[in-house]
Structures are given as C-alpha cells and as structure tokens.
Design a protein around this motif. Structure first.
Motif, PDB file in Angstrom:
ATOM      1  N   GLU A   8      26.407  39.019  41.971  1.00 28.99           N
ATOM      2  CA  GLU A   8      27.255  38.893  43.152  1.00 28.99           C
ATOM      3  C   GLU A   8      27.560  37.437  43.481  1.00 28.99           C
ATOM      4  N   GLY A   9      28.771  37.209  43.990  1.00 30.29           N
ATOM      5  CA  GLY A   9      29.130  35.919  44.552  1.00 30.29           C
ATOM      6  C   GLY A   9      29.441  34.813  43.570  1.00 30.29           C
ATOM      7  N   MET A 113      39.478  45.994  37.370  1.00 32.92           N
ATOM      8  CA  MET A 113      39.581  47.346  37.915  1.00 32.92           C
ATOM      9  C   MET A 113      40.483  47.317  39.130  1.00 32.92           C
ATOM     10  N   GLY A 114      41.339  48.323  39.259  1.00 30.05           N
ATOM     11  CA  GLY A 114      42.175  48.438  40.437  1.00 30.05           C
ATOM     12  C   GLY A 114      41.460  49.194  41.547  1.00 30.05           C
ATOM     13  N   ALA A 115      42.001  49.102  42.743  1.00 28.47           N
ATOM     14  CA  ALA A 115      41.410  49.815  43.878  1.00 28.47           C
ATOM     15  C   ALA A 115      41.486  51.332  43.712  1.00 28.47           C
ATOM     16  N   ILE A 170      35.288  41.950  39.402  1.00 24.56           N
ATOM     17  CA  ILE A 170      35.863  42.788  40.447  1.00 24.56           C
ATOM     18  C   ILE A 170      35.731  42.042  41.770  1.00 24.56           C
ATOM     19  N   ARG A 171      36.848  41.844  42.438  1.00 24.87           N
ATOM     20  CA  ARG A 171      36.851  41.066  43.676  1.00 24.87           C
ATOM     21  C   ARG A 171      37.277  41.933  44.857  1.00 24.87           C
ATOM     22  N   GLY A 172      36.625  41.738  46.003  1.00 26.13           N
ATOM     23  CA  GLY A 172      37.035  42.399  47.237  1.00 26.13           C
ATOM     24  C   GLY A 172      36.174  43.600  47.575  1.00 26.13           C
ATOM     25  N   ARG A 176      34.816  46.853  45.368  1.00 24.90           N
ATOM     26  CA  ARG A 176      33.371  46.978  45.221  1.00 24.90           C
ATOM     27  C   ARG A 176      32.902  48.368  45.628  1.00 24.90           C
ATOM     28  N   ALA A 177      33.494  48.933  46.671  1.00 18.63           N
ATOM     29  CA  ALA A 177      33.123  50.275  47.097  1.00 18.63           C
ATOM     30  C   ALA A 177      33.450  51.305  46.015  1.00 18.63           C
ATOM     31  N   VAL A 178      34.612  51.153  45.383  1.00 19.04           N
ATOM     32  CA  VAL A 178      35.001  52.069  44.298  1.00 19.04           C
ATOM     33  C   VAL A 178      34.033  51.936  43.130  1.00 19.04           C
TER      34      VAL A 178
END
Length: 206
Positions: A8-9, A113-115, A170-172, A176-178
């Motif tokens: 992360e980060g 990866m897309g949302a 993967i950003r955002g 991240r939830a997906v």
C-alpha cells in the motif's frame, strides 16, 4: 490467497524500482529475451519512464501490450504507439497485437484494473473465460468508455495466466474496494476470475 502480496501507498518511483528489480532478476536468470506484458491507460506511463532510468540491458526486453484500442499506432489513444515512444529508444522490442500472434509465456504480466473489474480489455460484458481457447481477442466493450470509445484487441485470461508472476497497480478507493471484493470472492468480475485461477505470485500495489 497465499500467493498474494498487497503493498500500500507506493508512489511511481517505488513501483518502478520494484519492477526494475524483477526484470534484473529475470535477465540474470537466463540468456535470451525477457518478455513482459504491460497495461495501457494513464497510470503506467510515468512508472515506465522511471523504470527505464535503471541501468538494465533493455535490448533484451520484449514488451507486449496487454491490450490496445483498434486505432493507428500514431493515434493518441494507441497504447502500442506510446509504448514504442518509451521503450524503443532504450532498444527494447514492442510487439503489435494481432489475433494471429503467437503469445509467449511472460516473465511478468503487469495489469491495471477498471472500476468495473475489467483487466486488459476483458470487460464484464465479454464474459472472459479461463478456458478460452484463443490467445488474443478482438472485442467491443459495452458500454464503451467515453474517454476511449474504440473496439479493442486484448490478451485473454489464459495468456495473462501464462506468466511467472502477476503485478497490479490499482489506484483509488473505488478500485481498491473492487479488488478486495475479488480477493474475498464476493463477485465474479474479470479480475476475480483471474485471481481465482492464478497460482503464481501476485503483487498488488494500491
């Protein structure tokens, strides 16, 4: 997933350092070319530029786009054209995807990866399968992304899984939830299908 590491980060420079380290190991482990696949979109290109500052034998690198828009390579939306602009001055080979291309085993498959959970251009509407017999597909996302309303060409899930290691950037929070839901098996989107089938090391930078 015992084969999954989440980091992360990390900024672009740290990810570029990690990628360069993987490539250095691969170059040192064998003679001949090292083959990778890389994503399109806006995220990877600053990372690639930073990675290319490392002192590696870039002439041994073969770069495959994971996917591309069906546009001329001099079009602003062409992933291949942008990859050529970065890698070819360093001496690397950049492959143009065609449905007749023989896909190798990759030393490293780098993905975004897309949302909506798509990877490469394997959008949910295309129902990508891990037992797909074809290595490369032409397809049409539905809905078409407004920022890139073009038909696509893409490596398939078996082609991406034919790799020694997988890495995601993967950003955002939304993405991240997906990703988290894919890891825990809460949906069957393309990214979840890939992760479920992956047996090689998977590193996710978020």
């Amino acid at each position: 997933m015992d084969n999954l590491t989440i980091i992360e980060g990390s900024g672009d420079a740290a990810i570029a350092d990690w990628l360069a380290g993987r490539l250095r190991d691969a170059l040192g482990a064998k003679d001949g070319p090292v083959t990778i696949t890389v994503p399109g979109g806006s995220t990877p290109f600053p990372i690639i530029a930073a990675m290319l500052e490392h002192d590696l034998d870039w002439t041994r690198l073969v770069v495959w786009p994971g996917d591309d828009r069906i546009v001329p390579e001099d079009h602003a939306a062409s992933n291949t054209g942008r990859l050529r602009d970065l890698f070819e001055p360093a001496g690397s080979e950049v492959v143009t995807l065609t449905v007749m291309e023989a896909v190798p085993r990759f030393d490293l498959a780098w993905l975004g990866m897309g949302a909506d959970g798509h990877i490469a251009s394997l959008f949910p509407n295309t129902d990508p399968r891990v037992d797909e017999s074809r290595a490369i597909l032409r397809l049409t996302p539905d809905p078409l992304p407004p920022e890139a309303p073009f038909d696509r060409i893409s490596l398939t899930l078996p082609s991406l899984l034919a790799s020694d290691a997988l890495v995601f950037v993967i950003r955002g929070d939304e993405k991240r939830a997906v990703l988290d839901q894919a890891i825990s098996g809460q949906h069957d989107l393309p990214v979840a299908r890939l992760l479920k089938a992956a047996t090689q090391p998977v590193t996710c930078f978020t």
